[in-house]
Each structure stands twice: as C-alpha cells, then as structure tokens.
Design an enzyme around this catalytic site. Structure first.
Site, PDB file in Angstrom:
ATOM      1  CB  SER A 138     102.294  35.556  28.399  1.00 61.49           C
ATOM      2  OG  SER A 138     101.366  35.955  27.151  1.00 61.49           O
ATOM      3  CE1 TYR A 151     100.893  31.003  29.823  1.00 59.89           C
ATOM      4  CE2 TYR A 151      99.214  32.057  28.551  1.00 59.89           C
ATOM      5  CZ  TYR A 151     100.346  31.354  28.993  1.00 59.89           C
ATOM      6  OH  TYR A 151     101.677  31.759  28.567  1.00 59.89           O
TER       7      TYR A 151
HETATM    8  P1  NAP Z   1     106.942  25.434  26.175  1.00 58.89           P
HETATM    9  O1  NAP Z   1     109.009  25.066  25.008  1.00 58.89           O
HETATM   10  O2  NAP Z   1     106.854  24.303  26.451  1.00 58.89           O
HETATM   11  O3  NAP Z   1     108.235  25.057  27.503  1.00 58.89           O
HETATM   12  C1  NAP Z   1     108.278  25.537  28.724  1.00 58.89           C
HETATM   13  C2  NAP Z   1     109.379  24.661  29.794  1.00 58.89           C
HETATM   14  O4  NAP Z   1     108.840  24.207  31.261  1.00 58.89           O
HETATM   15  C3  NAP Z   1     110.187  23.595  29.355  1.00 58.89           C
HETATM   16  O5  NAP Z   1     111.614  23.446  29.554  1.00 58.89           O
HETATM   17  C4  NAP Z   1     109.545  22.144  30.564  1.00 58.89           C
HETATM   18  O6  NAP Z   1     110.764  21.063  30.670  1.00 58.89           O
HETATM   19  C5  NAP Z   1     109.172  23.324  31.078  1.00 58.89           C
HETATM   20  N1  NAP Z   1     108.043  23.102  32.085  1.00 58.89           N
HETATM   21  C6  NAP Z   1     106.575  22.750  31.901  1.00 58.89           C
HETATM   22  N2  NAP Z   1     106.423  21.991  33.431  1.00 58.89           N
HETATM   23  C7  NAP Z   1     107.061  22.074  33.560  1.00 58.89           C
HETATM   24  C8  NAP Z   1     107.448  21.614  35.831  1.00 58.89           C
HETATM   25  N3  NAP Z   1     106.074  21.226  36.211  1.00 58.89           N
HETATM   26  N4  NAP Z   1     108.468  21.824  36.638  1.00 58.89           N
HETATM   27  C9  NAP Z   1     109.597  22.008  36.370  1.00 58.89           C
HETATM   28  N5  NAP Z   1     109.197  22.549  34.415  1.00 58.89           N
HETATM   29  C10 NAP Z   1     108.331  22.500  34.213  1.00 58.89           C
HETATM   30  O7  NAP Z   1     107.024  26.928  26.270  1.00 58.89           O
HETATM   31  P2  NAP Z   1     108.030  28.272  26.216  1.00 58.89           P
HETATM   32  O8  NAP Z   1     106.789  28.812  25.415  1.00 58.89           O
HETATM   33  O9  NAP Z   1     109.453  28.041  25.689  1.00 58.89           O
HETATM   34  O10 NAP Z   1     107.224  28.529  27.754  1.00 58.89           O
HETATM   35  C11 NAP Z   1     108.418  29.488  28.560  1.00 58.89           C
HETATM   36  C12 NAP Z   1     107.659  30.273  29.353  1.00 58.89           C
HETATM   37  O11 NAP Z   1     107.140  31.385  28.316  1.00 58.89           O
HETATM   38  C13 NAP Z   1     106.016  29.887  29.960  1.00 58.89           C
HETATM   39  O12 NAP Z   1     106.381  30.490  31.687  1.00 58.89           O
HETATM   40  C14 NAP Z   1     105.046  30.244  28.852  1.00 58.89           C
HETATM   41  O13 NAP Z   1     103.967  30.751  29.721  1.00 58.89           O
HETATM   42  C15 NAP Z   1     105.713  31.338  28.050  1.00 58.89           C
HETATM   43  N6  NAP Z   1     105.246  32.124  27.123  1.00 58.89           N
HETATM   44  C16 NAP Z   1     105.154  31.885  26.124  1.00 58.89           C
HETATM   45  C17 NAP Z   1     104.323  32.107  24.983  1.00 58.89           C
HETATM   46  C18 NAP Z   1     104.868  31.335  23.654  1.00 58.89           C
HETATM   47  O14 NAP Z   1     103.878  31.812  22.470  1.00 58.89           O
HETATM   48  N7  NAP Z   1     105.214  30.160  23.615  1.00 58.89           N
HETATM   49  C19 NAP Z   1     104.505  33.509  24.503  1.00 58.89           C
HETATM   50  C20 NAP Z   1     104.234  34.214  25.552  1.00 58.89           C
HETATM   51  C21 NAP Z   1     104.706  33.729  26.961  1.00 58.89           C
HETATM   52  P3  NAP Z   1     109.909  19.671  31.263  1.00 58.89           P
HETATM   53  O15 NAP Z   1     108.635  19.056  29.831  1.00 58.89           O
HETATM   54  O16 NAP Z   1     111.593  19.078  31.016  1.00 58.89           O
HETATM   55  O17 NAP Z   1     109.377  19.796  32.288  1.00 58.89           O
END
Ligand code: NAP
Length: 258
Positions: A138, A151
């Site tokens: 990120s 984070y």
């Molecule tokens: P999201 O929509 O909340 O998706 C998160 C995913 O991680 C879900 O599929 C969730 O599935 C899975 N997950 C959460 N806890 C888990 C666990 N204990 N074991 C296995 N799977 C788990 O968030 P996202 O934005 O797509 O995030 C994806 C990545 O992008 C993350 O690493 C996040 O830090 C990064 N990111 C996001 C943003 C943003 O603004 N959205 C910005 C920068 C970086 P389940 O609940 O089914 O387990």
C-alpha cells in the site's frame, strides 16, 4: 495451462485478480475464509473462462490453515505459476485504545502469512526456473501512518521484503513484484470501520484498475508498481520530504478520511 493462487479472493482487489487471471487463461486456486463466496466465484470463473477453479478456504492467521496453503504451494506435482499475496486488513485508531490481539492478527495476516506463502512458493518456482510472486502492499507503507500505525508498518515490511526478494531472484527466471495501491473501492474501509465518504472521487481507483496494472507490472518484471497518477505523485512527494513532515501530513489525511 498455468495456475495462479490468489489469497483474499472472496472480495475486493483479490476478486479482481482472480477474475483477470482467469480471463488471461490461468487455472485458479482461490483462498480466503468465506468458502461460500469462493465457491460462487469459482463457479462463475469456470463458466465464463473454461478454466479450472479450486477453492481452498483458510483463515491465514491460523497456523494449521496457513500450513495447508503452504503445502498446496509446495506441491511440485500441481505447480503454482503465480502467487498473489493479496489478503490483508487494516485497523484504525490510536494504538493504546485498540485490541492488541487484533493488532497481532493484522501482523500475522499482512506479514507472517505473506512471508510463509512466498517462501513456500519460491522453492518449486526456483527449481523450475519459472513463476511470479505479486505481493500487495500500500502507499500507506511509504511513510508512518498515525492512527493506522500497525497497518502502515506491515505494508512498509511488505514493500521492503518484496524488493529484497526481487533482487535475490535475479537470474533465476522467477519474478517478484510489489504493488502499492492507494484508496481503492473495496470492502477494506468498511472492515476497518472507516467512513471514507468525505474523500473526493479523484483519489479513488477501482479494484479492476489496480489488479490489471499490477498483473502487467509482474509480467514486465517490475520491482515496484504504484497504480494511479495521484498515488504516484504522493509517492514522489513522500520520497523527498523529511519524515517529520510526512508523518504529520499522513496524520491529517488519515484523520480527514475517517
Ligand atoms: P477487502 O475487500 O476487505 O478484501 C480483503 C480480502 O482478504 C477478502 O477476500 C477477505 O476474505 C480476505 N481476508 C481477510 N482476512 C483474512 C484471513 N484471516 N485469512 C484469509 N483471508 C482473509 O480489501 P481489499 O481492499 O481488496 O484488500 C486487498 C489488499 O489490498 C489488502 O492487502 C489491503 O491491505 C490492500 N490495499 C487496499 C487498499 C484499499 O483502499 N482498498 C489500499 C491499499 C492496499 P474473507 O473475509 O472471506 O476471509
């Protein structure tokens, strides 16, 4: 046929990675906790793209479940060509007011699972002299992030770790790329308990945009990929400003975005 394993495939950026990797002709192994969502996605991807889709439901903060995913990656009989370490979450608030067990789970998912899965995948990849690892970090990892202290620190780890591995892999035929998204429309903010409705639209990207750019960056063998002009400008400013300025600016932006 090549195979990609994607963690956090049930939602957000991971769902987009799974869909785009399937559209690019890969079989997929879908990992997350919510088995029902994964089965639904697997059925859609099989029907749309005529590929094989396997579901591996696992809580990656659980040592036993993590070991099952490591074993799948290390299984030389069913090689994984691309690993996308995408699963992650962020906590929000003042560290001394947050639950320390939740902070520890965040480190276990964002850092420990990512390192163990990278390690498990690399053995067979280096032996075959082919494969790629895409780690999701990120822009929060580029400076301290007050109110998201754990984070930002986990993402600083992911960015540094992946760049080191990228260099270690020179000449092996295996690639490692870290992608550093900014604000992306997913379930992330809601899960972190953040209402980001005050943030202007131009700051946001879609999960599809982030995943497409990141997969192209992995294919090109880039070490670091920051998607989006706004995020690249932010990364540029942060790299030249002193820490005393960036940490205060980050505190203001994070407070405003809550
Ligand atoms: P999201 O929509 O909340 O998706 C998160 C995913 O991680 C879900 O599929 C969730 O599935 C899975 N997950 C959460 N806890 C888990 C666990 N204990 N074991 C296995 N799977 C788990 O968030 P996202 O934005 O797509 O995030 C994806 C990545 O992008 C993350 O690493 C996040 O830090 C990064 N990111 C996001 C943003 C943003 O603004 N959205 C910005 C920068 C970086 P389940 O609940 O089914 O387990």
């Amino acid at each position: 046929m090549t195979t990609a394993l994607i963690t956090g495939a049930s939602a957000g950026i991971g769902n987009a990675f799974a869909s785009q990797l399937a559209a690019r002709g890969n079989d997929v192994v879908l990992v997350a906790r919510d088995e029902e969502r994964l089965q639904k996605l697997a059925a859609e991807l099989r029907a749309q793209h005529n590929i094989a889709a396997e579901v591996l439901a696992a809580d990656l903060t659980d040592t036993g479940a993590l070991a099952r995913v490591e074993a799948r990656l290390a299984d030389a009989a069913r090689p994984i060509d691309t690993l996308v370490n995408n699963a992650g979450f962020g906590s929000n608030g003042l560290l001394h007011e947050l639950d320390v067990d939740d902070e520890t789970r965040e480190i276990n998912l964002n850092v420990v699972a990512l390192v163990r899965l990278t390690h498990a995948a690399l053995g067979p990849m280096v032996a075959r002299r082919a494969g790629g690892i895409l780690n999701v970090s990120s822009i929060a990892g580029m400076q301290p992030t007050p109110r998201n202290a754990t984070y930002g620190a986990t993402k600083a780890f992911v960015t540094s770790f992946t760049q080191s591995v990228h260099e270690e892999l020179r000449g092996t035929g295996v690639r490692a790329t870290v992608v550093c998204p900014g604000f992306t429309r997913t379930e992330f903010q809601e899960r972190a308990g953040i209402d980001s409705s005050r943030l202007p639209g131009f700051l946001w990207q879609s999960a599809g945009e982030v995943a497409a750019g990141a997969l192209d960056a992995l294919e090109r063998g880039r070490a670091v990929y920051v998607p989006g002009t706004m995020n690249r400008m932010t990364a540029g400013f942060v790299s030249v400003l002193p820490d005393s300025v960036t940490r205060r600016a980050a505190a203001l932006v994070i407070k405003f975005s809550e």
